[in-house]
Design an enzyme around this catalytic site. Structure first.
Site, PDB file in Angstrom:
ATOM      1  N   ARG A  88       0.776  -1.170  -0.069  1.00 39.94           N
ATOM      2  CA  ARG A  88      -0.042   0.009   0.095  1.00 39.94           C
ATOM      3  C   ARG A  88       0.768   1.177  -0.224  1.00 39.94           C
ATOM      4  O   ARG A  88       1.852   1.405   0.838  1.00 39.94           O
ATOM      5  CB  ARG A  88      -0.556   0.164   1.176  1.00 39.94           C
ATOM      6  CG  ARG A  88      -1.509   1.253   1.263  1.00 39.94           C
ATOM      7  CD  ARG A  88      -2.023   1.539   2.833  1.00 39.94           C
ATOM      8  NE  ARG A  88      -2.937   2.742   2.769  1.00 39.94           N
ATOM      9  CZ  ARG A  88      -3.069   3.598   3.632  1.00 39.94           C
ATOM     10  NH1 ARG A  88      -2.432   3.238   4.871  1.00 39.94           N
ATOM     11  NH2 ARG A  88      -3.649   4.836   3.677  1.00 39.94           N
ATOM     12  N   HIS A 177      -8.278   6.929   0.205  1.00 37.77           N
ATOM     13  CA  HIS A 177      -9.235   5.934   0.367  1.00 37.77           C
ATOM     14  C   HIS A 177      -9.449   5.358  -1.258  1.00 37.77           C
ATOM     15  O   HIS A 177     -10.546   4.662  -1.252  1.00 37.77           O
ATOM     16  CB  HIS A 177     -10.539   6.483   0.959  1.00 37.77           C
ATOM     17  CG  HIS A 177     -10.494   6.459   2.562  1.00 37.77           C
ATOM     18  ND1 HIS A 177     -11.264   7.452   2.896  1.00 37.77           N
ATOM     19  CD2 HIS A 177      -9.449   5.872   3.395  1.00 37.77           C
ATOM     20  CE1 HIS A 177     -10.824   7.421   4.290  1.00 37.77           C
ATOM     21  NE2 HIS A 177      -9.959   6.505   4.521  1.00 37.77           N
ATOM     22  N   ARG A 237      -9.762  14.217  13.164  1.00 37.41           N
ATOM     23  CA  ARG A 237      -9.400  15.408  12.238  1.00 37.41           C
ATOM     24  C   ARG A 237     -10.676  16.334  11.951  1.00 37.41           C
ATOM     25  O   ARG A 237     -11.892  15.720  12.174  1.00 37.41           O
ATOM     26  CB  ARG A 237      -9.161  14.783  11.078  1.00 37.41           C
ATOM     27  CG  ARG A 237      -7.916  14.175  10.867  1.00 37.41           C
ATOM     28  CD  ARG A 237      -7.468  13.581   9.518  1.00 37.41           C
ATOM     29  NE  ARG A 237      -6.960  12.203   9.527  1.00 37.41           N
ATOM     30  CZ  ARG A 237      -6.791  11.132   8.866  1.00 37.41           C
ATOM     31  NH1 ARG A 237      -7.519  11.339   7.803  1.00 37.41           N
ATOM     32  NH2 ARG A 237      -6.374  10.236   9.199  1.00 37.41           N
ATOM     33  N   GLU A 382      -9.443  -3.347   1.256  1.00 36.25           N
ATOM     34  CA  GLU A 382      -8.369  -2.958   0.548  1.00 36.25           C
ATOM     35  C   GLU A 382      -7.318  -3.871   0.407  1.00 36.25           C
ATOM     36  O   GLU A 382      -6.490  -3.894  -0.563  1.00 36.25           O
ATOM     37  CB  GLU A 382      -7.847  -1.693   1.344  1.00 36.25           C
ATOM     38  CG  GLU A 382      -8.700  -0.463   1.252  1.00 36.25           C
ATOM     39  CD  GLU A 382      -8.792   0.433   2.340  1.00 36.25           C
ATOM     40  OE1 GLU A 382      -9.198   0.034   3.409  1.00 36.25           O
ATOM     41  OE2 GLU A 382      -8.329   1.593   2.067  1.00 36.25           O
TER      42      GLU A 382
END
Ligand code: ADP
Length: 400
Positions: A88, A177, A237, A382
């Site tokens: 990744r 993402h 966040r 993922e």
């Protein structure tokens, strides 16, 4: 077992790995090394339902990958089944719009993107370098979080600031993402093939959260921007705020710009609003116990997610599907309920009974059959997407 793929997510202080077999459908072994670069780094490996943990000395990425390799030496059947490694990589800048087989020039280009992801890309490169020296015979593939959003048009990816900043410093929306959105788009395409020619909205709601609009299988807009700080309210966040606040907070609290940005990245979102936790499940429990600030944090999260979805929807020709995914999207019926309540003006409605009986780890339709816009819960994966890309590129390589 054959065609097993080792998927590596090498972060700044952790390294996660999983070995997937059977076209990415079966998890053979998985684990995580944590605390890298700090005292007491540990490597945990889960295999056959059992978890083993060992201390890493020195506590760094090299020891972590050597520990994984040692484990593989003791499980020779698994090691010999490995056909490739998928990494990744958070940032591919404007260089990568799909996954690639890694060679020296690819490594150099990932390094050129370091300015854009100073914490992530160097850690990925460390993982790639170590994996190359420990597994020299295995082809390696890089899968980028940003790649899926390279289809955005200039109208969507540029900011309303001087063009010079894009030309000189590559300042633009990149989005993240992407691997999750590509997986969801393909998965929905398997269930509803016409969705690949329609407009799809996806809300990936986890600790990090974003939305994406997908037209004909391609990303047309997304809520994260130059960095993953933009868009939705997240675990810690802030998401989108008035940009003038940065100078204002810095001045009032006598902080540097990076200290102020740190507040927006680490002390805001669900945690900052609730003054309790960044974790959705903890906040839902607190809400049930009567904590109003926890309820406010959850409702603000849902409200901003709904707004961001409709903002992204302006790039679609029609809205045919809305998909919830990520830890919160897959598991929180409260958040799904709230978000779709905020979207009732757009004819997005769910069946409350279906929403409350979603089966974990399965794709579920939570809207009624008479609704024009289908609302789904689809678990993301993922790691499987990375394994499939790796298999795909390795096969193409061997055909050449
Ligand atoms: P990350 O962005 O770190 O990958 P995840 O996708 O794993 O995050 O999502 C983590 C979030 O999912 C946490 O806020 C967690 O509380 C939430 N979550 C997981 N299970 C549930 C649940 N059953 N109900 C509500 N929230 C949940």
């Amino acid at each position: 077992m054959n065609d097993a793929i080792l998927v590596i997510n090498s972060g700044s202080s952790s390294l996660k790995f999983v070995i997937l077999a059977e076209e990415g459908n079966s998890i053979t072994v998985e684990g995580i090394a944590e605390g890298l670069g700090f005292e007491n780094g540990q490597l945990s490996i889960k295999f056959n339902g059992q978890k083993s943990t060992s201390t890493l000395s020195p506590s760094d990425h090299k020891s972590a990958l050597m520990g994984i390799n040692e484990w593989l030496e003791q499980h020779a059947d698994i090691k010999s089944a490995l056909t490739g490694i998928g990494h990744r990589v958070v940032h591919g800048g404007e260089f990568f719009s799909s996954s690639v087989l890694i060679n020296n020039s690819i490594i150099q280009t990932i390094n050129e993107c370091t300015d854009l992801a100073p914490l992530h890309n160097p850690a990925h490169l460390k993982g790639i370098d170590l994996a190359q020296s420990l597994f020299p015979s295995l082809p390696q593939v890089a899968v980028f979080d940003t790649a899926f959003h390279q289809t955005l048009t200039k109208e969507q990816y540029l900011y309303g600031i001087p063009m010079r900043l894009y030309k000189e410093h590559h300042v633009r929306k990149y989005g993240f993402h992407g691997t999750s959105y590509r997986y969801i788009s393909q998965k929905l395409g398997e269930i509803q093939p016409e969705s690949l020619h329609q407009g799809v909205l996806v809300a990936h709601l986890g600790n990090g959260a974003s939305v994406c609009a997908i037209q004909n299988g391609q990303s047309t807009d997304t809520s994260m921007g130059f960095t993953p700080l933009d868009g939705l309210i997240m675990g810690t966040r802030s998401g989108s705020i008035d940009p003038s606040l940065i100078a204002f907070i810095a001045e009032k609290d006598d902080l540097t710009l990076s200290e102020t940005t740190n507040i927006l990245n680490k002390e805001s979102g669900l945690l900052g609003i609730s003054e309790l936790s960044n974790d959705c499940r903890t906040l839902e429990e607190a809400m049930q116990a009567g904590n109003n600030q926890a309820t406010l944090a959850l409702d603000m999260f849902a409200s901003r997610a709904a707004k961001q979805l409709m903002s992204a929807a302006t790039t679609l020709t029609t809205i045919n599907h809305l998909v919830f995914t990520g830890g919160i999207g897959e598991n929180s019926q409260y958040i799904r309920n709230k978000i779709t309540d905020y979207l009732s003006a757009f004819n997005i409605q769910i069946d409350k009974a279906k929403n409350s009986t979603v089966v974990k780890d399965e794709a579920s339709l939570i809207s009624n059959d008479d609704q024009a816009i289908q609302v789904w819960v689809i678990p993301t994966n993922e790691e499987k997407m990375i394994a499939l890309d790796t298999l795909d590129l390795i096969t193409k390589k061997s055909l050449n």
